[in-house]
Design a protein around this motif. Structure first.
Motif, PDB file in Angstrom:
ATOM      1  N   THR A   1       0.682  -1.300   0.278  1.00  0.00           N
ATOM      2  CA  THR A   1       0.131   0.415   0.334  1.00  0.00           C
ATOM      3  C   THR A   1       1.105   1.798  -0.045  1.00  0.00           C
ATOM      4  OG1 THR A   1       0.197   0.247   2.526  1.00  0.00           O
ATOM      5  CG2 THR A   1      -1.999  -1.261   1.183  1.00  0.00           C
ATOM      6  N   ARG A   2       2.511   1.209   0.318  1.00  0.00           N
ATOM      7  CA  ARG A   2       2.715   2.354   0.290  1.00  0.00           C
ATOM      8  C   ARG A   2       4.267   1.564  -0.349  1.00  0.00           C
ATOM      9  NH1 ARG A   2       6.118   5.476   4.462  1.00  0.00           N
ATOM     10  NH2 ARG A   2       6.646   7.827   3.058  1.00  0.00           N
ATOM     11  N   LYS A   3       5.221   2.431  -1.214  1.00  0.00           N
ATOM     12  CA  LYS A   3       6.777   1.903  -1.999  1.00  0.00           C
ATOM     13  C   LYS A   3       7.083   2.434  -1.882  1.00  0.00           C
ATOM     14  CE  LYS A   3       8.711  -1.153  -5.779  1.00  0.00           C
ATOM     15  NZ  LYS A   3       9.003  -2.162  -4.828  1.00  0.00           N
ATOM     16  N   LEU A   4       8.228   3.149  -1.520  1.00  0.00           N
ATOM     17  CA  LEU A   4       8.985   3.985  -1.864  1.00  0.00           C
ATOM     18  C   LEU A   4      10.657   3.649  -1.749  1.00  0.00           C
ATOM     19  CD1 LEU A   4      11.206   5.326   1.439  1.00  0.00           C
ATOM     20  CD2 LEU A   4       8.314   5.155   1.189  1.00  0.00           C
TER      21      LEU A   4
ATOM     22  N   ARG B   1      18.393  -2.720  -1.851  1.00  0.00           N
ATOM     23  CA  ARG B   1      18.836  -2.122  -2.653  1.00  0.00           C
ATOM     24  C   ARG B   1      17.738  -0.756  -2.807  1.00  0.00           C
ATOM     25  NH1 ARG B   1      17.808  -6.945  -4.417  1.00  0.00           N
ATOM     26  NH2 ARG B   1      15.801  -5.796  -6.321  1.00  0.00           N
ATOM     27  N   GLY B   2      17.880   0.138  -1.161  1.00  0.00           N
ATOM     28  CA  GLY B   2      17.351   1.213  -1.830  1.00  0.00           C
ATOM     29  C   GLY B   2      15.746   1.157  -1.321  1.00  0.00           C
ATOM     30  N   GLY B   3      15.328   0.065  -2.051  1.00  0.00           N
ATOM     31  CA  GLY B   3      14.051   0.008  -1.826  1.00  0.00           C
ATOM     32  C   GLY B   3      13.035  -0.042  -0.452  1.00  0.00           C
ATOM     33  N   ILE B   4      11.987   0.043  -0.354  1.00  0.00           N
ATOM     34  CA  ILE B   4      11.115  -0.528   1.243  1.00  0.00           C
ATOM     35  C   ILE B   4       9.707  -0.356   0.679  1.00  0.00           C
ATOM     36  CG2 ILE B   4      10.927   1.769   2.321  1.00  0.00           C
ATOM     37  CD1 ILE B   4      11.405   0.003   4.579  1.00  0.00           C
ATOM     38  N   ALA B   5       9.027  -1.355   0.858  1.00  0.00           N
ATOM     39  CA  ALA B   5       7.609  -1.668   0.592  1.00  0.00           C
ATOM     40  C   ALA B   5       7.087  -1.499   2.233  1.00  0.00           C
ATOM     41  CB  ALA B   5       6.911  -2.762  -0.444  1.00  0.00           C
ATOM     42  N   PHE B   6       5.630  -1.455   2.448  1.00  0.00           N
ATOM     43  CA  PHE B   6       4.759  -1.604   3.542  1.00  0.00           C
ATOM     44  C   PHE B   6       3.696  -1.429   3.115  1.00  0.00           C
ATOM     45  CE2 PHE B   6       7.823   2.187   4.289  1.00  0.00           C
ATOM     46  CZ  PHE B   6       7.790   2.068   4.764  1.00  0.00           C
TER      47      PHE B   6
ATOM     48  N   SER C   1       3.085   6.529  -6.772  1.00  0.00           N
ATOM     49  CA  SER C   1       1.924   7.491  -6.944  1.00  0.00           C
ATOM     50  C   SER C   1       0.940   5.910  -5.911  1.00  0.00           C
ATOM     51  CB  SER C   1       1.879   7.734  -7.580  1.00  0.00           C
ATOM     52  OG  SER C   1       1.394   6.888  -8.347  1.00  0.00           O
ATOM     53  N   GLU C   2      -0.834   6.689  -5.430  1.00  0.00           N
ATOM     54  CA  GLU C   2      -1.113   5.620  -5.552  1.00  0.00           C
ATOM     55  C   GLU C   2      -1.426   5.016  -6.783  1.00  0.00           C
ATOM     56  OE1 GLU C   2      -5.165   5.834  -3.659  1.00  0.00           O
ATOM     57  OE2 GLU C   2      -3.762   7.452  -2.090  1.00  0.00           O
ATOM     58  N   GLU C   3      -1.720   5.707  -8.370  1.00  0.00           N
ATOM     59  CA  GLU C   3      -2.296   5.477  -9.216  1.00  0.00           C
ATOM     60  C   GLU C   3      -1.057   4.375  -9.376  1.00  0.00           C
ATOM     61  OE1 GLU C   3      -1.998   6.747 -13.507  1.00  0.00           O
ATOM     62  OE2 GLU C   3      -2.469   7.975 -12.044  1.00  0.00           O
ATOM     63  N   HIS C   4       0.081   4.561  -9.377  1.00  0.00           N
ATOM     64  CA  HIS C   4       1.032   3.339 -10.088  1.00  0.00           C
ATOM     65  C   HIS C   4       1.279   1.968  -8.963  1.00  0.00           C
ATOM     66  CE1 HIS C   4       5.633   2.248 -10.686  1.00  0.00           C
ATOM     67  NE2 HIS C   4       4.858   1.583 -10.860  1.00  0.00           N
TER      68      HIS C   4
ATOM     69  N   ASN D   1       0.294  -3.011  -8.659  1.00  0.00           N
ATOM     70  CA  ASN D   1      -0.435  -4.258  -7.953  1.00  0.00           C
ATOM     71  C   ASN D   1       0.773  -5.236  -7.530  1.00  0.00           C
ATOM     72  OD1 ASN D   1      -2.878  -5.435  -6.974  1.00  0.00           O
ATOM     73  ND2 ASN D   1      -2.635  -6.963  -8.567  1.00  0.00           N
ATOM     74  N   PHE D   2       1.818  -4.688  -6.254  1.00  0.00           N
ATOM     75  CA  PHE D   2       2.627  -5.099  -5.955  1.00  0.00           C
ATOM     76  C   PHE D   2       2.052  -6.004  -5.015  1.00  0.00           C
ATOM     77  CE2 PHE D   2       4.463  -1.098  -7.157  1.00  0.00           C
ATOM     78  CZ  PHE D   2       5.753  -1.228  -8.411  1.00  0.00           C
ATOM     79  N   LYS D   3       2.769  -7.465  -4.722  1.00  0.00           N
ATOM     80  CA  LYS D   3       2.272  -7.401  -3.536  1.00  0.00           C
ATOM     81  C   LYS D   3       3.472  -9.143  -3.155  1.00  0.00           C
ATOM     82  CE  LYS D   3       0.269 -11.837  -5.928  1.00  0.00           C
ATOM     83  NZ  LYS D   3      -1.337 -12.300  -5.937  1.00  0.00           N
ATOM     84  N   VAL D   4       3.800  -9.303  -2.164  1.00  0.00           N
ATOM     85  CA  VAL D   4       4.852 -10.384  -1.618  1.00  0.00           C
ATOM     86  C   VAL D   4       3.869 -11.514  -0.957  1.00  0.00           C
ATOM     87  CG1 VAL D   4       6.716 -10.529   0.551  1.00  0.00           C
ATOM     88  CG2 VAL D   4       6.529  -8.646  -0.861  1.00  0.00           C
ATOM     89  N   LEU D   5       4.004 -12.565  -1.452  1.00  0.00           N
ATOM     90  CA  LEU D   5       3.819 -14.143  -0.603  1.00  0.00           C
ATOM     91  C   LEU D   5       5.092 -14.110   0.289  1.00  0.00           C
ATOM     92  CD1 LEU D   5       2.321 -15.510  -4.354  1.00  0.00           C
ATOM     93  CD2 LEU D   5       1.170 -13.961  -2.186  1.00  0.00           C
ATOM     94  N   ILE D   6       4.132 -15.259   0.842  1.00  0.00           N
ATOM     95  CA  ILE D   6       4.929 -16.065   1.854  1.00  0.00           C
ATOM     96  C   ILE D   6       4.365 -17.300   2.271  1.00  0.00           C
ATOM     97  CG2 ILE D   6       6.297 -15.851   4.444  1.00  0.00           C
ATOM     98  CD1 ILE D   6       5.412 -12.976   4.537  1.00  0.00           C
TER      99      ILE D   6
END
Length: 131
Positions: A30-33, A118-123, A40-43, A48-53
């Motif tokens: 829901t947030r990525k930088l 590599r400098g990216g983080i997502a929440f 952006s929210e649109e991006h 549709n980024f997701k992580v499956l565990i």
């Protein structure tokens, strides 16, 4: 299975045998930088980024997924988890993939943080998914 039971089972590293031999969480971003931008929210909706565990009694896999415009469908990269740590003080489970410098942290309320190394983080937030 409801998310509360999944959170409890996930936190302690096992599920009741009556449910399954694997715990699968689908974690929506829901947030990525990264070092260059805040997505952006649109991006986020479009990609549709997701992580499956997927965690079993013998180990775990982490998959990072997004919508591939060139393929016209979802694309995922799967990684074997090298190490799993559970911190009882903060009720946090952390999955490490050393070769790719990737880690995913899942909290007891099923929020998560992904560090791609590599400098990216997502929440975002996870929910239980049928294996």
């Amino acid at each position: 299975m409801n998310n509360r039971l999944a959170a409890i089972a996930f936190a302690f590293g096992s599920l009741l045998p009556a449910y399954s031999s694997a715990t699968v969480l689908e974690c929506r971003v829901t947030r990525k930088l990264d070092s260059e931008r805040v997505y952006s929210e649109e991006h986020l909706k479009k990609a549709n980024f997701k992580v499956l565990i997927e965690e079993t009694t013998t180990g775990a896999k982490v998959s990072r997924c997004d919508m591939s415009p060139s393929l016209g469908r979802e694309s995922c990269d799967a990684y074997d988890v090298d190490r799993i740590e559970f911190d009882e003080r903060v009720h946090l489970k952390k999955f490490y993939v050393f070769r790719n410098q990737l880690d995913v942290q899942v909290f007891s309320d099923l929020t998560f943080v992904e560090n791609n190394g590599r400098g990216g983080i997502a929440f975002g937030t996870c929910k239980a998914k049928s294996p």
